[in-house]
Scaffold this motif. Structure first.
Motif, PDB file in Angstrom:
ATOM      1  N   PRO A 238      36.716  48.179  51.658  1.00  0.00           N
ATOM      2  CA  PRO A 238      37.358  46.871  50.953  1.00  0.00           C
ATOM      3  C   PRO A 238      37.556  47.070  49.590  1.00  0.00           C
ATOM      4  O   PRO A 238      38.291  46.021  49.152  1.00  0.00           O
ATOM      5  N   LYS A 239      37.181  48.083  48.773  1.00  0.00           N
ATOM      6  CA  LYS A 239      37.650  48.428  47.461  1.00  0.00           C
ATOM      7  C   LYS A 239      37.772  49.783  47.155  1.00  0.00           C
ATOM      8  O   LYS A 239      36.681  50.586  46.664  1.00  0.00           O
ATOM      9  N   PRO A 240      38.588  50.618  47.858  1.00  0.00           N
ATOM     10  CA  PRO A 240      38.814  51.861  47.682  1.00  0.00           C
ATOM     11  C   PRO A 240      38.966  52.432  46.172  1.00  0.00           C
ATOM     12  O   PRO A 240      38.592  53.653  46.099  1.00  0.00           O
ATOM     13  N   MET A 241      39.509  51.671  45.483  1.00  0.00           N
ATOM     14  CA  MET A 241      39.459  52.253  44.111  1.00  0.00           C
ATOM     15  C   MET A 241      39.113  51.200  43.009  1.00  0.00           C
ATOM     16  O   MET A 241      39.520  49.956  43.101  1.00  0.00           O
ATOM     17  N   VAL A 242      38.146  51.618  42.044  1.00  0.00           N
ATOM     18  CA  VAL A 242      37.700  50.678  41.406  1.00  0.00           C
ATOM     19  C   VAL A 242      38.879  50.451  40.269  1.00  0.00           C
ATOM     20  O   VAL A 242      39.658  51.411  40.008  1.00  0.00           O
ATOM     21  N   GLY A 243      38.694  49.382  39.362  1.00  0.00           N
ATOM     22  CA  GLY A 243      39.814  48.936  38.124  1.00  0.00           C
ATOM     23  C   GLY A 243      40.784  47.933  38.851  1.00  0.00           C
ATOM     24  O   GLY A 243      40.402  47.097  39.517  1.00  0.00           O
ATOM     25  N   ASP A 244      41.741  47.855  38.021  1.00  0.00           N
ATOM     26  CA  ASP A 244      42.642  46.876  38.240  1.00  0.00           C
ATOM     27  C   ASP A 244      43.641  47.157  39.385  1.00  0.00           C
ATOM     28  O   ASP A 244      44.845  47.255  39.368  1.00  0.00           O
ATOM     29  N   TRP A 245      42.897  47.279  40.712  1.00  0.00           N
ATOM     30  CA  TRP A 245      43.612  47.645  41.884  1.00  0.00           C
ATOM     31  C   TRP A 245      43.265  46.709  42.918  1.00  0.00           C
ATOM     32  O   TRP A 245      41.832  46.206  42.947  1.00  0.00           O
ATOM     33  N   ASN A 246      43.992  45.989  43.884  1.00  0.00           N
ATOM     34  CA  ASN A 246      43.520  45.223  45.020  1.00  0.00           C
ATOM     35  C   ASN A 246      42.751  46.007  45.893  1.00  0.00           C
ATOM     36  O   ASN A 246      42.577  46.918  46.054  1.00  0.00           O
ATOM     37  N   GLY A 247      41.658  45.096  46.412  1.00  0.00           N
ATOM     38  CA  GLY A 247      40.759  45.597  47.478  1.00  0.00           C
ATOM     39  C   GLY A 247      41.784  45.435  48.990  1.00  0.00           C
ATOM     40  O   GLY A 247      42.849  45.099  48.843  1.00  0.00           O
ATOM     41  N   ALA A 248      40.906  45.548  50.128  1.00  0.00           N
ATOM     42  CA  ALA A 248      41.419  45.274  51.184  1.00  0.00           C
ATOM     43  C   ALA A 248      40.601  44.505  52.083  1.00  0.00           C
ATOM     44  O   ALA A 248      39.375  44.506  52.041  1.00  0.00           O
ATOM     45  N   GLY A 249      41.464  43.466  52.915  1.00  0.00           N
ATOM     46  CA  GLY A 249      40.578  42.579  53.552  1.00  0.00           C
ATOM     47  C   GLY A 249      41.166  42.661  54.947  1.00  0.00           C
ATOM     48  O   GLY A 249      41.999  43.534  55.427  1.00  0.00           O
ATOM     49  N   ALA A 250      40.653  41.491  55.879  1.00  0.00           N
ATOM     50  CA  ALA A 250      41.194  41.258  57.158  1.00  0.00           C
ATOM     51  C   ALA A 250      41.186  39.854  57.420  1.00  0.00           C
ATOM     52  O   ALA A 250      40.344  39.223  58.122  1.00  0.00           O
ATOM     53  N   HIS A 251      42.135  39.131  56.505  1.00  0.00           N
ATOM     54  CA  HIS A 251      42.259  37.594  56.697  1.00  0.00           C
ATOM     55  C   HIS A 251      42.377  37.279  58.096  1.00  0.00           C
ATOM     56  O   HIS A 251      42.925  37.796  58.763  1.00  0.00           O
ATOM     57  N   CYS A 252      41.485  36.115  58.545  1.00  0.00           N
ATOM     58  CA  CYS A 252      41.619  35.670  59.790  1.00  0.00           C
ATOM     59  C   CYS A 252      42.224  34.292  59.773  1.00  0.00           C
ATOM     60  O   CYS A 252      41.707  33.512  59.269  1.00  0.00           O
TER      61      CYS A 252
END
Length: 361
Positions: A238-252
């Motif tokens: 859900p947060k593959p890269m630290v810093g000013d980068w978006n994480g990844a979700g699975a909005h339901c």
């Protein structure tokens, strides 16, 4: 890009085109003991099964999948759904399975059994789901696919739904996966490049009840297999890269029959009120590590809400629950729960939503 142990697909095609007679290859798929990894192995059947009951129960070494001890390792695969196989084609198939221990109890990460029971209790509500599965493509060295090896791409902004080689990385994988899902009969409804470069999303749904979890897990399997062919790694972190980068979700996205009908907004608002009172419980169900993974993502930045607070709003991508603007305008439709992490178990997510909003549990 590293290509460890990569083989020639052109050579493979010579063998895959050989006739196989009337016998069928069935790939049994299951969730391992991590709650997020998938495993599979193939069984030869004497002919194409006409129904699910024709598929035999099989077993595997649970000690090698974090699901049993070596001294008592036999773990059992119970087929629950069949899909056409886009890799072997013909009458060959993919078989989604539930995993059971030696004592006939479900393994710890077999959430499907309980989810199915909940969906059966709530069937009169006609619960529909659509999940937006985000993921990140990585080289085999776990560096984002297409990123400079000794630096970073330009800041976020030009990558979302982009076109062009300088902004989009890995579209071949996305297109191949999309077609595999269509072939397998999965209700994939779309795909797009995401905010962080090398990050993508595909959507599955709307589906009803248990089908959401089944289709998403098999869609994930297909994605892993396709990426394997390209020598690329799929990350659901859900947060593959630290810093000013978006994480990844699975909005339901979720609705009941009452929400989808005229006057449904009052039912949507009632569901949001129930969700607000069960925020902590939902956070525990929304990633396989009871919120620890999501804690890195749900910070209140990068289009997320804070993991510590519940919020809801119209067209607000910084809220826990978003009501789409068109839903607010027409007075009925659905809600979007933006809290589930990219590595969530969709059985857990859909089960807890239905328990909270429909069964008051």
């Amino acid at each position: 890009m590293q290509n460890n142990a990569q083989t020639s697909k052109a050579v493979l095609d010579r063998y895959m085109s050989l006739p196989q007679g009337t016998r069928v290859q069935a790939t049994y798929i299951w969730i391992d003991g991590t709650g997020q990894g998938l495993r599979s192995k193939t069984k030869t059947l004497e002919g194409k099964p006409g129904k699910l009951e024709d598929l035999p129960i099989w077993n595997y070494d649970g000690s090698s999948c974090h699901q049993a001890e070596g001294s008592n390792s036999d773990t059992y695969l119970h087929p629950v759904k069949m899909y056409p196989c886009p890799f072997r084609r013909g009458d060959n198939m993919l078989v989604l399975c539930e995993a059971y221990k030696y004592n006939k109890e479900p393994t710890k990460t077999n959430k499907r059994k309980d989810c199915l029971a909940v969906m059966e209790k709530a069937k009169d509500y006609k619960p529909w789901f659509g999940i937006e599965q985000e993921y990140t493509l990585m080289d085999q060295d776990k560096h984002p696919f297409g990123w400079p090896k000794n630096g970073f791409p330009g800041p976020q902004g030009p990558y979302y739904c982009a076109v062009g080689a300088s902004r989009v990385y890995g579209r071949d994988i996305v297109e191949a996966h999309y077609r595999c899902c269509l072939y397998a009969g999965i209700k994939i409804s779309g795909t797009n490049a995401e905010v962080m470069p090398a990050q993508w999303e595909f959507q599955v749904g709307p589906t009803e009840g248990i089908d959401m979890g089944d289709d998403l897990w098999v869609a994930r399997y297909l994605l892993e297999r396709v990426a394997e062919d390209f020598g690329v790694v799929v990350s659901l972190d859900p947060k593959p890269m630290v810093g000013d980068w978006n994480g990844a979700g699975a909005h339901c996205n979720f609705s009941t029959k009452a929400m989808r009908e005229e006057g449904g907004m009052k039912h949507i608002e009632a569901a949001i009120e129930k969700l607000s009172k069960n925020h902590v419980n939902h956070i525990k169900e929304y990633d396989p590590n009871e919120g620890k993974d999501n804690e890195r993502r749900l910070t209140g930045a990068h289009e997320t809400s804070s993991i510590h607070d519940f919020s809801a709003g119209v067209a607000n991508r910084g809220a826990s629950i978003r009501i789409p603007r068109e839903v607010s305008a027409q007075g009925y439709g659905y809600l979007e729960d933006r809290r589930p992490s990219s590595n969530c178990d969709p059985y857990s997510v859909t089960m807890v939503i239905v328990k909270t909003t429909c069964l008051d549990k």
